[in-house]
Design a protein around this motif. Structure first.
Motif, mmCIF file in Angstrom:
data_model
loop_
_atom_site.group_PDB
_atom_site.id
_atom_site.type_symbol
_atom_site.label_atom_id
_atom_site.label_comp_id
_atom_site.label_asym_id
_atom_site.label_seq_id
_atom_site.Cartn_x
_atom_site.Cartn_y
_atom_site.Cartn_z
ATOM 1 N N UNK A 25 8.510 -18.573 15.193
ATOM 2 C CA UNK A 25 8.081 -17.187 15.323
ATOM 3 C C UNK A 25 6.901 -17.133 16.299
ATOM 4 N N UNK A 26 6.747 -16.003 17.009
ATOM 5 C CA UNK A 26 5.610 -15.888 17.916
ATOM 6 C C UNK A 26 5.215 -14.448 18.192
ATOM 7 N N UNK A 27 4.032 -14.288 18.799
ATOM 8 C CA UNK A 27 3.519 -12.957 19.114
ATOM 9 C C UNK A 27 2.335 -13.096 20.071
ATOM 10 N N UNK A 28 1.988 -12.005 20.749
ATOM 11 C CA UNK A 28 0.940 -12.024 21.761
ATOM 12 C C UNK A 28 -0.461 -12.110 21.163
ATOM 13 N N UNK A 29 -0.721 -11.298 20.163
ATOM 14 C CA UNK A 29 -2.084 -10.977 19.756
ATOM 15 C C UNK A 29 -2.618 -11.977 18.733
ATOM 16 N N UNK A 30 -3.291 -13.045 19.222
ATOM 17 C CA UNK A 30 -3.697 -14.132 18.325
ATOM 18 C C UNK A 30 -4.635 -13.652 17.221
ATOM 19 N N UNK A 31 -5.432 -12.613 17.481
ATOM 20 C CA UNK A 31 -6.399 -12.160 16.472
ATOM 21 C C UNK A 31 -5.753 -11.404 15.322
ATOM 22 N N UNK A 32 -4.472 -11.059 15.439
ATOM 23 C CA UNK A 32 -3.766 -10.465 14.303
ATOM 24 C C UNK A 32 -3.448 -11.504 13.227
ATOM 25 N N UNK A 33 -3.604 -12.777 13.563
ATOM 26 C CA UNK A 33 -3.175 -13.849 12.664
ATOM 27 C C UNK A 33 -3.925 -13.820 11.339
ATOM 28 N N UNK A 34 -5.237 -13.646 11.395
ATOM 29 C CA UNK A 34 -6.057 -13.833 10.208
ATOM 30 C C UNK A 34 -6.495 -12.527 9.553
ATOM 31 N N UNK A 35 -6.061 -11.369 10.074
ATOM 32 C CA UNK A 35 -6.370 -10.105 9.407
ATOM 33 C C UNK A 35 -5.457 -9.952 8.191
ATOM 34 N N UNK A 36 -5.789 -9.088 7.241
ATOM 35 C CA UNK A 36 -4.982 -9.013 6.013
ATOM 36 C C UNK A 36 -3.494 -8.782 6.242
ATOM 37 N N UNK A 37 -3.143 -7.899 7.183
ATOM 38 C CA UNK A 37 -1.721 -7.633 7.426
ATOM 39 C C UNK A 37 -1.016 -8.857 7.998
ATOM 40 N N UNK A 38 -1.712 -9.599 8.875
ATOM 41 C CA UNK A 38 -1.121 -10.806 9.433
ATOM 42 C C UNK A 38 -0.921 -11.878 8.382
ATOM 43 N N UNK A 39 -1.930 -12.072 7.550
ATOM 44 C CA UNK A 39 -1.827 -13.072 6.484
ATOM 45 C C UNK A 39 -0.707 -12.711 5.516
ATOM 46 N N UNK A 40 -0.560 -11.421 5.226
ATOM 47 C CA UNK A 40 0.505 -10.985 4.324
ATOM 48 C C UNK A 40 1.876 -11.379 4.863
ATOM 49 N N UNK A 41 2.092 -11.182 6.163
ATOM 50 C CA UNK A 41 3.383 -11.547 6.741
ATOM 51 C C UNK A 41 3.551 -13.057 6.810
ATOM 52 N N UNK A 42 2.492 -13.785 7.149
ATOM 53 C CA UNK A 42 2.577 -15.242 7.150
ATOM 54 C C UNK A 42 2.991 -15.765 5.775
ATOM 55 N N UNK A 43 2.453 -15.166 4.733
ATOM 56 C CA UNK A 43 2.809 -15.589 3.380
ATOM 57 C C UNK A 43 4.281 -15.317 3.082
ATOM 58 N N UNK A 44 4.809 -14.224 3.613
ATOM 59 C CA UNK A 44 6.222 -13.914 3.384
ATOM 60 C C UNK A 44 7.119 -14.981 4.021
ATOM 61 N N UNK A 45 6.750 -15.450 5.196
ATOM 62 C CA UNK A 45 7.543 -16.513 5.810
ATOM 63 C C UNK A 45 7.385 -17.820 5.042
ATOM 64 N N UNK A 359 11.677 -16.407 17.697
ATOM 65 C CA UNK A 359 11.678 -14.939 17.713
ATOM 66 C C UNK A 359 10.278 -14.431 18.008
ATOM 67 N N UNK A 360 10.143 -13.710 19.133
ATOM 68 C CA UNK A 360 8.831 -13.189 19.513
ATOM 69 C C UNK A 360 8.648 -11.833 18.845
ATOM 70 N N UNK A 361 8.215 -11.875 17.589
ATOM 71 C CA UNK A 361 8.042 -10.668 16.778
ATOM 72 C C UNK A 361 7.071 -10.983 15.656
ATOM 73 N N UNK A 362 6.265 -10.007 15.285
ATOM 74 C CA UNK A 362 5.317 -10.215 14.185
ATOM 75 C C UNK A 362 5.059 -8.876 13.509
ATOM 76 N N UNK A 363 3.867 -8.340 13.611
ATOM 77 C CA UNK A 363 3.541 -7.030 13.058
ATOM 78 C C UNK A 363 2.394 -6.434 13.880
ATOM 79 N N UNK A 364 2.222 -5.105 13.798
ATOM 80 C CA UNK A 364 1.117 -4.419 14.465
ATOM 81 C C UNK A 364 0.373 -3.572 13.433
ATOM 82 N N UNK A 365 -0.915 -3.824 13.231
ATOM 83 C CA UNK A 365 -1.663 -3.026 12.261
ATOM 84 C C UNK A 365 -1.882 -1.606 12.763
ATOM 85 N N UNK A 366 -1.808 -0.636 11.849
ATOM 86 C CA UNK A 366 -2.131 0.742 12.191
ATOM 87 C C UNK A 366 -1.048 1.520 12.896
#
Length: 551
Positions: A25-45, A359-366
């Motif tokens: 899995x991949x995505x552009x915005x490295x700083x989304x990794x450790x925000x709550x929404x990013x961590x939530x998706x990482x946990x799902x994987x 897959x170059x897809x992740x999530x976008x907060x807001x």
């Protein structure tokens, strides 16, 4: 409109190992990794049964405010003091790596892009502005070669040393490392030769620290016959095999695995765009051309990671930028992944080369609900495409015999009629529907069958009448579970539309949408007495995935 498709599975015939090639899995915005929404998706994987998943992200070396925005990120890992001496700050870099590991995943480490204090300003486009103006760095500075390759070497060595010291050599050996991203286009302001020079210095630095570390390149994109990416790819492989090493002056450079990118189309900013869709055939054809070149240069024993393998090339764009992005919200995205990954798996077997799509897809907060960006979730709601990965994650490792008379064969034109750049004209209308899949034996001996139906035309309405025969069961009673992804199952987008398409649903409205984001069954479980073979019949729409578990 409907057609008959015959599918045959033989549970008594093992076809070897089913590679779990989808765990990237991949995505552009490295700083989304450790925000709550990013961590939530990482946990799902990480919760999927075949975890860990490998995560790749851009901008890990960039200079900025360490706050994620569309198509940019930063960690401030490198800067120079008043005497021009390097200073390393791993604070935000560690936040990202820690988030991967603490959630139960693994890093796919992209080594890029250029920190501000290492930029060779000779590569900047004249703007009349002061280089100290941060906007110029954010626009183009991060794409430049280093002002000093020895300083780059020391920087990379410091990064590798830090990772080994913090996480241990055994752990770091299990990761993937890749130099840069798409140096054949605007991500790199240097030449192909200068990228090779950067690779040579990088390779020397990381392997001085950890000889077992796995490093790759060149991550070029869109390998079309005679195109720039193809020429760059050849130049790089030729350099690694026979060229003069810029760092050591010896012949050739070590290459542990190989990366390149494939996309099925491209949708530009065009608010009132006419209908257009991505092409499965175009993406898979690019994979084939890349594997041909890898064989030509004698690297067929290398693992290949398609470190971006997607329907299109603009992850952060959505339906408000181009209405055609609507397919990312629906079952179409799930069936596109199912079709391309199955064809890639076939090519992998045909060439004898281990190929893994990312897959170059992740999530976008807001974002607004079902914004149409290339994501797995929207406002915490799992999209249909993520349910495809829930199916993948539950599968066993033993491949079983699978045949479908509705599958599109691996027969491609010398060049797709429509490439990525003018793909906004392609509608897929009039094309046949691809009905294929695979079968495996699960961890507890169950038979797991994935049958997908996909047509590039997202508006095609067609019911395939599936006649499924499963041989090799013997005489026994079986329980049959049938899961489905289609317009009405495992697809919260349909419920969102029923709820009036709210931009920010809340309360009961949100709960109703969220309640439909899991993997859903098509029908009640069945029990059947089998004497040698099991026969099942069911309908499959033009864009759907059936997942059957026979215990």
């Amino acid at each position: 409109m409907s057609k008959q498709v015959n599918v045959k599975v033989d549970a008594g015939v093992s076809m070897g190992v089913q590679e779990h090639l989808w765990r990237y899995i991949g995505y552009d915005e490295c700083n989304y990794t450790y925000i709550p929404e990013g961590v939530e998706l990482l946990k799902k994987f990480a919760a999927l049964e075949d975890a860990p998943y490998y995560f790749r992200t851009h901008f890990m070396f960039c200079t900025g405010n360490c706050h994620g925005t569309y198509k940019f990120g930063s960690t401030n890992i490198y800067w120079e003091n008043g005497n021009g001496e390097p200073v390393y700050d791993f604070t935000y870099y560690d936040y990202i790596i820690d988030a991967f590991l603490k959630t139960g995943n693994k890093p796919f480490v992209e080594l890029g892009f250029m920190p501000k204090d290492l930029v060779d300003t000779n590569y900047l486009r004249p703007t009349g502005g002061d280089w100290e103006n941060y906007a110029q760095y954010k626009e183009v500075g991060w794409t430049c070669p280093p002002k000093d390759y020895d300083k780059w070497h020391d920087f990379i060595k410091a990064v590798a040393s830090h990772l080994v010291e913090k996480y241990g050599a055994e752990e770091v050996k299990s990761w993937y490392f890749e130099l840069w991203n798409e140096p054949d286009i605007f991500y790199w302001s240097g030449t192909a030769a200068e990228y090779c020079k950067l690779y040579d210095y990088t390779e020397h630095a990381v392997h001085e620290v950890l000889p077992e570390l796995r490093l790759s390149g060149p991550a070029v994109t869109g390998i079309f016959e005679g195109g720039h990416a193809q020429k760059f790819f050849r130049f790089f492989l030729n350099h690694c095999r026979d060229g003069a090493n810029f760092c050591t002056q010896e012949k050739g450079t070590r290459l542990d695995f190989i990366t390149f990118h494939v996309k099925g189309g491209g949708f530009p900013f065009e608010m009132h765009a006419p209908k257009a869709v991505p092409s499965v055939e175009s993406l898979v054809h690019q994979v084939k051309l890349g594997l041909d070149i890898i064989q030509e240069y004698g690297y067929q024993d290398c693992e290949v990671v398609l470190s971006e393998a997607d329907p299109d090339g603009w992850a952060a764009g959505g339906i408000y930028d181009n209405a055609n992005m609507i397919f990312r919200n629906t079952e179409y995205y799930a069936t596109y992944v199912a079709s391309t990954y199955e064809k890639i798996d076939q090519l992998s077997s045909q060439y004898g080369i281990r190929v893994r799509p990312l897959a170059w897809a992740f999530m976008f907060p807001g974002e607004r609900c079902f914004e149409g960006t290339r994501t797995f979730t929207t406002q915490g709601i799992d999209k249909a495409v993520f349910n495809m990965f829930k199916i993948y994650g539950s599968l066993g490792n033993e491949k079983l015999s699978f045949e479908s008379d509705g599958t599109k064969k691996l027969e491609f034109l010398k060049e797709p009629e429509i490439g990525v750049k003018n793909h906004s004209q392609y509608t897929g209308e009039g094309e046949d529907t691809d009905v294929a899949g695979f079968a495996v034996r699960g961890k507890n001996g169950e038979i797991q069958i994935v049958i997908y139906s996909h047509c590039n035309d997202r508006d095609k309405v067609e019911d395939q009448k599936i006649s499924l025969t499963v041989d090799g069961i013997g005489e026994k009673e079986v329980k049959i579970r049938h899961y489905r992804i289609d317009s009405e199952h495992s697809n919260p987008y349909a419920e969102w539309v029923r709820q009036g398409s709210p931009l920010f649903p809340e309360g009961e409205q949100y709960d109703a949408i969220k309640a439909r984001d899991g993997l859903e069954k098509l029908c009640e479980d069945e029990t059947a007495a089998v004497n040698g073979a099991l026969s099942l019949e069911f309908s499959l729409p033009a864009h759907a995935v059936s997942y059957l578990v026979i215990e």
